[in-house]
Enzyme design. Sequence first.
Site, short mmCIF file in Angstrom:
data_model
loop_
_atom_site.label_atom_id
_atom_site.label_comp_id
_atom_site.label_asym_id
_atom_site.label_seq_id
_atom_site.Cartn_x
_atom_site.Cartn_y
_atom_site.Cartn_z
N TYR A 135 -40.35 48.37 6.29
CA TYR A 135 -41.08 47.45 5.41
C TYR A 135 -40.22 47.16 4.18
O TYR A 135 -39.62 48.07 3.60
CB TYR A 135 -42.42 48.07 4.95
CG TYR A 135 -43.12 47.18 3.95
CD1 TYR A 135 -44.00 46.20 4.38
CD2 TYR A 135 -42.88 47.29 2.57
CE1 TYR A 135 -44.62 45.34 3.48
CE2 TYR A 135 -43.48 46.44 1.67
CZ TYR A 135 -44.35 45.47 2.13
OH TYR A 135 -44.94 44.63 1.22
N GLU A 158 -41.73 39.13 1.25
CA GLU A 158 -42.07 40.29 2.07
C GLU A 158 -41.45 40.13 3.46
O GLU A 158 -41.61 39.09 4.09
CB GLU A 158 -43.59 40.42 2.21
CG GLU A 158 -44.01 41.69 2.92
CD GLU A 158 -45.52 41.76 3.14
OE1 GLU A 158 -46.06 40.89 3.86
OE2 GLU A 158 -46.16 42.68 2.60
#
Length: 390
Positions: free
Chosen positions: A109, A197
Amino acid sequence: MDIHEYQAKEILARFGVPVPRGGLAYSPEQAAYRARELGGNAWVVKAQVHAGGRGAAGGVKVCKTVDEVQAFAASLFGKQLVTKQTDANGKGVYRLWVEGASDIAKELYLGFVLDRKSERIMIVASAHGGMEIEDLAHDDPDSLRRMTIDPAVGLTEFQARELAFVLGLKGGQIAQMVTILKACYRAYRDLDAMMVEINPLVITGNGDLVALDAKMSFDTNALFRRPMIAELRDRSQEDPRESTAGDHGLSYVGLEGDIGCIINGAGLAMATMDMIHLAGGEPANFLDIGGGASPERVVRAFRTVLADGKVSVILVNIFAGINRCDWVAQGVVQAYKEVGLTIPVIVRLAGTNVEEGNQIIQDSGLPLITADTLADAAAKAVAARPRLAA
Ligand code: GDP
Ligand code: MN
């Protein structure tokens, strides 16, 4: 302002982030064409909507044949995709992204956000990607690594390398991670982003880092100087009530209740919504008409609130500092006549020119319900709702 995954990938790729090759499709036939054009023997078909959680909601599929690509595309187009991040209506699917499937060894992530506390851009990363950041923060908070960036210095090589190390990257992956981090930071800073992101950032079977998903959102206040970004806006992904209000300079957020709210100031709007809840009602919206609201603006606010068919009563709550109660009162009276209101309207005015304002309301002869305090106004709004037929 949010943009689509494929747009974010295009932008990030320009700054140096490795992304899979892919193509956009507006029809099932085009999706099949894209797959053939890309070649290979596996593709991922991805619904382009402004929401995450598509994988779990059936909006992303790995396909093994071109026919499968076309069939899955046909099942997606025109659908309202409901994910964990959308409301019950979901988001309309009008574009698909088809890319060559990647071989995933590990999912990481990576996010860049604005940390208001430190007033800096903050990197959030985890060696356990794939799941949503909210779930990650809940289920595996210890895996999250945070790093803030000094705006005067920018993201340094050693910071980027340190992050690559703590994520457990090895050998050539470290240099790749440094490139990706610096590219994301530059994209964020140079384009006035609010969020970048990459989830998941994957390590492929060959050991290379690739951005499998990408999400960017931008500061709307800076769009005037980023026309290339402003152009990426997709109104099909917005709540039409909110985008129309935004076009008229009103800050509006649609909600589920039936008490329409016209209020000046975000703080007062929040307080009023709390007070409505306390009185046993549900607000239909948040609406801040701002300071210096002219009668025309008030009329526009009425139209915006009434465009929501659920609204059965309207509560106008103005604390006039910059504003003037007489202006607002004029607007209310004008709106009542122009819009042809048939539902109860509660008006609570306070502050500058409040006497003149109340006088205008009284002299109008319209069936407006006045209130003195916020609590009084909320209680009257709840009481004024027409009883629903049993
Ligand atoms: P999101 O659910 O909206 O965040 O969409 P993502 O783009 O993150 O995709 C969801 C999931 O689909 C990923 O976490 C992967 O597990 C899977 N996925 C996406 N692309 C590929 C791919 O190229 N190959 C494989 N094997 N899985 C993929
Ligand atoms: Mn994702």
